[in-house]
Motif scaffolding. Structure first.
Motif, mmCIF file in Angstrom:
data_model
loop_
_atom_site.group_PDB
_atom_site.id
_atom_site.type_symbol
_atom_site.label_atom_id
_atom_site.label_comp_id
_atom_site.label_asym_id
_atom_site.label_seq_id
_atom_site.Cartn_x
_atom_site.Cartn_y
_atom_site.Cartn_z
ATOM 1 N N GLN A 170 39.286 47.134 35.452
ATOM 2 C CA GLN A 170 38.107 48.014 35.455
ATOM 3 C C GLN A 170 37.738 48.433 36.877
ATOM 4 N N SER A 171 37.601 47.436 37.747
ATOM 5 C CA SER A 171 37.098 47.700 39.091
ATOM 6 C C SER A 171 38.065 48.546 39.912
ATOM 7 N N ARG A 172 39.332 48.197 39.883
ATOM 8 C CA ARG A 172 40.292 48.957 40.675
ATOM 9 C C ARG A 172 40.417 50.393 40.197
ATOM 10 N N CYS A 173 40.424 50.569 38.888
ATOM 11 C CA CYS A 173 40.560 51.926 38.352
ATOM 12 C C CYS A 173 39.305 52.756 38.580
ATOM 13 N N TRP A 179 31.914 41.917 27.429
ATOM 14 C CA TRP A 179 31.746 40.806 28.352
ATOM 15 C C TRP A 179 32.245 41.137 29.759
ATOM 16 N N HIS A 180 33.343 41.831 29.880
ATOM 17 C CA HIS A 180 33.979 42.046 31.171
ATOM 18 C C HIS A 180 33.270 43.115 32.004
ATOM 19 N N LEU A 181 32.773 44.154 31.364
ATOM 20 C CA LEU A 181 32.207 45.304 32.071
ATOM 21 C C LEU A 181 31.063 44.919 32.992
ATOM 22 N N GLU A 182 30.164 44.067 32.498
ATOM 23 C CA GLU A 182 28.961 43.751 33.262
ATOM 24 C C GLU A 182 29.305 43.111 34.605
ATOM 25 N N ASP A 203 40.281 28.891 32.845
ATOM 26 C CA ASP A 203 40.284 29.546 31.537
ATOM 27 C C ASP A 203 39.808 30.987 31.600
ATOM 28 N N LEU A 204 39.345 31.444 32.768
ATOM 29 C CA LEU A 204 38.874 32.823 32.902
ATOM 30 C C LEU A 204 39.927 33.768 33.484
ATOM 31 N N ILE A 205 41.049 33.214 33.922
ATOM 32 C CA ILE A 205 42.065 34.076 34.540
ATOM 33 C C ILE A 205 42.469 35.198 33.588
ATOM 34 N N PHE A 206 42.758 34.835 32.351
ATOM 35 C CA PHE A 206 43.072 35.840 31.334
ATOM 36 C C PHE A 206 42.299 35.509 30.061
ATOM 37 N N PRO A 207 41.601 36.509 29.490
ATOM 38 C CA PRO A 207 41.645 37.918 29.887
ATOM 39 C C PRO A 207 40.549 38.352 30.855
ATOM 40 N N GLU A 267 41.469 39.251 34.582
ATOM 41 C CA GLU A 267 42.460 40.329 34.511
ATOM 42 C C GLU A 267 41.777 41.650 34.151
ATOM 43 N N ASN A 268 40.833 41.590 33.229
ATOM 44 C CA ASN A 268 40.124 42.803 32.813
ATOM 45 C C ASN A 268 39.157 43.292 33.882
ATOM 46 N N GLU A 269 38.538 42.372 34.585
ATOM 47 C CA GLU A 269 37.666 42.768 35.695
ATOM 48 C C GLU A 269 38.452 43.556 36.739
#
Length: 220
Positions: free
Chosen positions: A167-170, A131-134, A155-159, A162-164
């Motif tokens: 992924q994006s920063r890294c 879900w997060h990758l896209e 309700d989207l703050i975590f996870p 947080e996961n977006e």
């Protein structure tokens, strides 16, 4: 979407298209300007592959058995948006019974193909995105590695958010994904949160075309 299509005997893409059209109709009848770009996740698998390759090459992700996971321990700032400490977090929702993860908190970037589900080819095997990758892949393509405002529900703050960020920063090597995060509260109906599970929601179609809510029709 997949489950709804199976229950109704329709292909998954037909279900998605129906709601795309419903959403566009709602924009128009409410007098809202449509977004400049409305990308589909299914149209951006190549961008997802590039993002995963970058994360694996930099040591932030790993592939195992056709799945690809993000290594939460590789990102020291994980949990900063939601104010949580990684060592106090619960395991990711898909960790039960999965012994292949390096850490139970690691989350899926790519999931190997399962019977009856849509799938796409990748260097790690056929499957579909987590879900997060896209979201990171599409945001990077249309808004760049760092942009101004990212919105969403509380309700989207975590996870999810947080996961977006992770992924994006890294993947892009940036200090931020978005410079400002804006989260809306929940809609309330007679003192309770409006939700599908509560069954206390009213659709735009009902408001405009019926007298279900308030004994009258409501203009857009």
């Amino acid at each position: 979407i997949i489950a709804k299509g199976e229950a109704e005997g329709r292909p998954w893409w037909a279900v998605a298209t129906e709601f795309e059209r419903e959403f566009g109709w709602a924009y128009d009848v409410l007098g809202c300007t449509r977004p400049t770009v409305e990308p589909r996740a299914t149209g951006h698998v190549p961008e997802m592959i590039v993002l995963m390759e970058a994360l694996i090459a930099s040591g932030h992700a790993y592939a195992v058995g056709g799945d690809v996971y993000f290594d939460v321990r590789s990102f020291p700032d994980y949990g900063a948006l939601s104010g949580q400490r990684p060592d106090e977090m619960q395991a990711a929702g898909d960790s039960a019974g999965d012994t292949r993860k390096r850490d139970p908190r690691d989350f899926a970037l790519w999931k190997s193909a399962k019977a009856g589900e849509p799938s796409w080819p990748t260097p790690w095997g056929d499957g579909r995105p987590g879900w997060h990758l896209e979201c990171s892949a599409m945001a990077g393509k249309y808004l760049g590695p760092a942009f101004d405002i990212h919105g969403g529900g509380l309700d989207l703050i975590f996870p999810h958010h947080e996961n977006e960020i992770a992924q994006s920063r890294c993947a892009h090597g940036t200090d931020v994904m978005a410079r400002y995060w804006m989260h809306n509260g929940f809609l309330q109906v007679e003192g309770r949160k409006m939700s599908k599970s509560e069954g206390n929601f009213v659709t735009i179609h009902e408001l405009l075309e019926t007298q279900t809510f308030g004994g009258r029709k409501w203009p857009g």
